[in-house]
Design an enzyme around this catalytic site. Structure first.
Site, short mmCIF file in Angstrom:
data_model
loop_
_atom_site.label_atom_id
_atom_site.label_comp_id
_atom_site.label_asym_id
_atom_site.label_seq_id
_atom_site.Cartn_x
_atom_site.Cartn_y
_atom_site.Cartn_z
N ASP A 102 21.05 -22.22 36.70
CA ASP A 102 20.75 -21.73 38.05
C ASP A 102 19.56 -20.79 38.02
OD1 ASP A 102 22.77 -20.14 36.62
OD2 ASP A 102 22.73 -18.79 38.34
N GLU A 167 25.18 -17.94 36.67
CA GLU A 167 24.89 -16.69 35.94
C GLU A 167 24.27 -15.65 36.86
OE1 GLU A 167 22.60 -13.71 33.68
OE2 GLU A 167 21.85 -15.19 35.11
#
Length: 422
Positions: A102, A167
């Site tokens: 991400d 994350e």
């Protein structure tokens, strides 16, 4: 030919192919909720390498109810975690290679010279959101693995590659991998450290403080209590808290970091009319957590600091601000300085660069805290790229740094897991 030369030669010979792989990753806009297309590229690569794949959507009850879970995301469907395992021959130490797929949003498109997801290459740099944080690091992990496999180096211990989601929003993807049973004797996370070795990582938490006032007409503002003005007292108290907390830190690994555990005010919302006295001000921010601290203790310290502000102000003492802990929470990580994993990575760095590794503490949070605190896996953070480029417009990474990181990581894996002598 020894293993060092085999790995170096393979990486040199495959620079163009490795660069194209990173470019493909960067060109996929894997912002929150859109991770699937980039994960598909990861899955394709892992299949070509013959790794044992585990692909699953996170979000089961065990994850959602875990004390370390924090996320405001309601739907993870269609955007899986990916874990791929290179099975060792036995009797060696295992290692996790953890990267997140991400990326943060691109921000104002007008601040970018090129499209944020172009993967444009110029003067040895690749540009695009996620190049530094942290697709460059993820590419380095897979290049390191491919170099080992292509060089026919047989390892004793298992290598567990992870490409996780979430994350940037608190680590739910890595937590899900831990709860799925993925643990190891050590772990490397290639976040952008400029190839410094980080055995310790700062944790952090988001907070929200709601400060009450009393509305009135702006022409007779003295009949009201301005919530913005009262919020300024709270902010001053938080700034003093930051000074007190950082004055306590004497860890030499923080010597070059001006503020080891910052208190950052990131957002303020108040008022809806210029001629009205605002009756509410909402402050949102982030407080750093030192590697040795417990998150609940830091919560109490911030709450006590705001109580101290209220005691000194008549209005606030009668209208105590509410405090809410919400959103992102990154657990701190703390690996002892003489741990063998630090030695292994440091020696690999020296063999590649002919320079002594620089060991510091991380000024930001990573998924390392979850791996170490929940997964009981020792973690070292080391990777290509500089923090100043992450999250910024025109984010970039030097391609030389990606391949240097891949070589360091490959040597670290070989040393840590051990080689099967044939």
């Amino acid at each position: 030919m020894n293993e060092d030369l085999k790995l170096k030669d393979w990486l040199n010979e495959n620079r163009a192919r490795g660069t194209r792989f990173l470019q493909r990753l960067v060109q996929e806009k894997s912002t929150r909720g859109n991770e699937s297309s980039a994960q598909a590229i990861i899955i394709e690569k892992c299949r070509k390498l013959g790794l044992a794949l585990d692909i699953w959507e996170i979000g089961d009850e065990e994850l959602l109810k875990h004390p370390a879970y924090c996320s405001d995301r309601k739907d993870y469907s269609g955007n899986p975690n990916v874990v791929a395992v290179l099975k060792g021959k036995g009797d060696g130490k295992s290692i996790i290679l953890n990267g997140h797929i991400d990326v943060v949003p691109e921000g104002d498109i007008n601040d970018w010279t090129d499209d944020p997801f172009s993967g444009h290459i110029q003067e040895g740099k690749m540009y695009g959101r996620g190049t530094t944080d942290m697709k460059g690091g993820t590419a380095a992990l897979l290049l390191a693995l491919e170099a080992i496999i292509a060089s026919n180096i047989k390892l004793k211990g298992d290598v567990i590659f992870q490409s996780v989601i979430e994350e940037e929003s608190g680590g739910a993807g890595t937590l899900a991998a831990v709860l799925r049973g993925y643990q190891a004797d050590g772990a490397i996370i290639p976040e952008p450290t400029n190839m410094k070795v980080f055995p310790k990582q700062q944790g952090s938490m988001w907070f929200r403080v709601s400060v009450k006032g009393k509305s009135a007409h702006g022409g007779t503002r003295y009949e009201g209590i301005n919530a913005i003005e009262k919020s300024m007292l709270v902010i001053e108290g938080l700034q003093q808290l930051e000074r007190v907390r950082n004055a306590r830190i004497d860890d030499p690994l923080y010597e070059n970091i001006p503020i080891p555990v910052p208190v950052n005010i990131g957002k303020i919302k108040s008022g809806d009319w210029p001629s009205s006295v605002p009756d509410i001000a909402i402050i949102e921010g982030r407080i750093g957590v030192a590697p040795h601290e417990r998150m609940e203790d830091v919560e109490k310290e911030l709450e006590a600091a705001i109580d101290e502000v209220c005691v000194k102000d008549g209005w606030l003492s009668e209208n105590i601000p509410s405090i809410e802990w919400f959103g992102g929470r990154w657990q701190p990580g703390n690996l002892e300085s003489d741990h063998p994993l630090i030695t292994t990575v440091g020696k690999a760095f020296e063999r590649v660069t002919n320079k002594e590794a620089i060991i510091e503490a991380s000024p930001w949070g990573t998924d390392g805290g979850i791996l170490s605190n929940v997964g009981h896996t020792p973690v070292v953070v080391i990777g290509p790229g500089v923090t100043a480029s992450a999250h910024d417009a025109n984010e970039y990474i030097f391609l030389d740094d990606v391949f240097e990181a891949a070589e360091v990581i490959a040597l670290s894996i070989v040393s840590w897991c051990g080689i099967v002598e044939e």
